[in-house]
Every structure is written in structure tokens, then in C-alpha cells.
Design a protein around this motif. Structure first.
Motif, PDB file in Angstrom:
ATOM      1  N   ARG A 239      -1.504  -6.003 -10.409  1.00 28.68           N
ATOM      2  CA  ARG A 239      -2.583  -5.424 -11.212  1.00 28.68           C
ATOM      3  C   ARG A 239      -2.410  -3.929 -11.397  1.00 28.68           C
ATOM      4  NH1 ARG A 239      -8.228  -7.047  -9.687  1.00 28.68           N
ATOM      5  NH2 ARG A 239      -8.612  -5.727 -11.495  1.00 28.68           N
ATOM      6  N   VAL A 240      -1.957  -3.231 -10.368  1.00 34.41           N
ATOM      7  CA  VAL A 240      -1.743  -1.787 -10.503  1.00 34.41           C
ATOM      8  C   VAL A 240      -0.630  -1.503 -11.500  1.00 34.41           C
ATOM      9  CG1 VAL A 240      -0.923   0.276  -9.282  1.00 34.41           C
ATOM     10  CG2 VAL A 240      -2.656  -1.174  -8.230  1.00 34.41           C
ATOM     11  N   ASN A 241       0.423  -2.328 -11.476  1.00 37.12           N
ATOM     12  CA  ASN A 241       1.584  -2.111 -12.344  1.00 37.12           C
ATOM     13  C   ASN A 241       1.556  -2.960 -13.613  1.00 37.12           C
ATOM     14  OD1 ASN A 241       3.186  -0.134 -10.824  1.00 37.12           O
ATOM     15  ND2 ASN A 241       3.116  -1.718  -9.255  1.00 37.12           N
ATOM     16  N   ASN A 242       0.444  -3.666 -13.861  1.00 40.02           N
ATOM     17  CA  ASN A 242       0.270  -4.474 -15.066  1.00 40.02           C
ATOM     18  C   ASN A 242       1.452  -5.434 -15.274  1.00 40.02           C
ATOM     19  OD1 ASN A 242      -1.151  -5.361 -17.263  1.00 40.02           O
ATOM     20  ND2 ASN A 242      -0.262  -3.844 -18.662  1.00 40.02           N
TER      21      ASN A 242
ATOM     22  N   VAL B 295       0.838  -1.207   0.000  1.00 38.65           N
ATOM     23  CA  VAL B 295       0.000   0.000   0.000  1.00 38.65           C
ATOM     24  C   VAL B 295       0.866   1.248   0.000  1.00 38.65           C
ATOM     25  CG1 VAL B 295      -1.611   1.349   1.416  1.00 38.65           C
ATOM     26  CG2 VAL B 295      -2.025  -1.085   1.026  1.00 38.65           C
ATOM     27  N   GLU B 296       1.878   1.265   0.850  1.00 39.37           N
ATOM     28  CA  GLU B 296       2.775   2.419   0.916  1.00 39.37           C
ATOM     29  C   GLU B 296       3.584   2.565  -0.369  1.00 39.37           C
ATOM     30  OE1 GLU B 296       3.086   4.782   3.303  1.00 39.37           O
ATOM     31  OE2 GLU B 296       1.456   3.867   4.453  1.00 39.37           O
ATOM     32  N   LEU B 297       4.026   1.454  -0.911  1.00 35.57           N
ATOM     33  CA  LEU B 297       4.806   1.481  -2.141  1.00 35.57           C
ATOM     34  C   LEU B 297       3.980   2.025  -3.305  1.00 35.57           C
ATOM     35  CD1 LEU B 297       7.440   0.799  -3.589  1.00 35.57           C
ATOM     36  CD2 LEU B 297       6.593  -1.518  -3.890  1.00 35.57           C
ATOM     37  N   LEU B 298       2.693   1.693  -3.330  1.00 28.75           N
ATOM     38  CA  LEU B 298       1.804   2.160  -4.390  1.00 28.75           C
ATOM     39  C   LEU B 298       1.241   3.554  -4.121  1.00 28.75           C
ATOM     40  CD1 LEU B 298      -0.176  -1.149  -5.062  1.00 28.75           C
ATOM     41  CD2 LEU B 298       1.655  -0.144  -6.458  1.00 28.75           C
TER      42      LEU B 298
END
Length: 173
Positions: free
Chosen positions: A71-74, A16-19
Motif C-alpha cells: 500500500r505504501v508503494n502502490n 518498517v525499517e525498509l519503509l
């Protein structure tokens, strides 16, 4: 998913923090963030840092911590694992876990190089439940600060509720 998540050297709050997900509310075992998938900005995505899983209560998307990052970074889950470990080992302090003295108490995770160490995420401990008398006193004081609007009084007097003004006043409503 239960026992496998304990084998990771990092937790979902690291992801979460990384994203850079915006945390709206924190609870004892989870946090609510904005959803990167549906774009909801009201904190509908629940991130459970005990189980290392997430679920958006708005769009229904869900998964584990690697799935969230992937999924966020595909990317794939295995690539997500490598990228997260690389970020942790690189000491990237821009997201809060780079140095041993940097502690984010709300996240429930001590910082430092988690990929190299064996530190695990822990939940925030809850206080003991108050006794019945203390709970009653607290709620009574809270209710004393509230006032009954005329619309609510009318509803209490309606056929549906059927209370008289004397009953309403005696109940302290």
C-alpha cells in the motif's frame, strides 16, 4: 493470518525499517510508528512483530506486512514480497539489515540475509513480575514524591467525593 506469517523469511519490522517509518515507542511485542496513510506523527500505528500485522489507531487502516509495503508503494502483495526479498538479498545497509554483524536489538530481529536463511523474528522477553511487597514499596515511594494541588484537594472535599481534610491527610493523598 496466524500460521501464514511464519512462512515468510522476514518480519514486519524488516518492512518498517525498509519503509523508514519513524518508531516512536517500542514494547515487548510491538512498536508504535508514524502512520504513512493518515500522516499522523504521534506514533498511533501499532506494528505487532509477533503476529506480523499493523493497525493505525487513528485512521483505522490495518493489514499484514506485505499489505503495508504494497500500500505504501502502490503495488501488489506479490510484487511487495519480491521487492522486500530483493532489498534483503542486495544487502541494502541503509535501513539496517544488510550485514550479519549489524544487529538492531530494539527491533527484535537479528540481521543478515533473512530471505536466504531461516531466522525468524522474536519478541523482546519481559522481566518477571515483581512481588507484591516490592510493587507496594515502589508505588509508595512514587506517591511520596507527588504533591496534592489545591484544586485536587478541593475536589476531594467536594460533595461528590466527601472527604475531610483529616481523611485526606491520613490517607497520604
Amino acid at each position: 493470518m496466524g500460521s501464514f506469517s511464519q512462512d515468510f523469511p522476514f518480519g514486519i519490522m524488516d518492512v518498517v525499517e525498509l519503509l523508514h517509518l519513524h518508531i516512536r515507542r517500542r514494547q515487548a511485542d510491538s512498536a508504535y510508528t508514524d502512520c504513512p496513510f493518515c500522516g499522523d506523527r504521534r506514533g498511533k500505528m501499532n506494528v505487532n512483530f509477533i503476529k506480523n500485522v499493523w493497525r493505525c489507531n487513528y485512521c483505522g487502516e490495518h493489514g499484514g506486512m506485505l499489505n503495508l509495503y504494497a500500500r505504501v508503494n502502490n503495488t501488489t502483495n506479490s510484487e511487495a514480497y519480491r521487492e522486500i526479498c530483493d532489498a534483503l538479498q542486495a544487502g541494502d545497509t541503509s535501513w539496517g539489515y544488510g550485514q550479519a554483524e549489524n544487529i538492531n536489538p530494539g527491533a527484535g530481529v537479528p540481521s543478515g540475509n533473512l530471505c536466504a536463511g531461516s531466522q525468524k523474528e522474536t519478541g523482546i522477553s519481559q522481566a518477571e513480575r515483581a512481588g507484591p511487597q516490592e510493587i507496594h514499596q515502589t508505588y509508595s515511594l512514587l506517591l511520596e514524591t507527588l504533591s496534592l494541588t489545591s484544586a485536587h484537594r478541593a475536589h476531594l472535599r467536594s460533595e461528590k467525593r466527601g472527604l475531610s481534610d483529616e481523611q485526606i491527610d491520613s490517607l497520604g493523598v
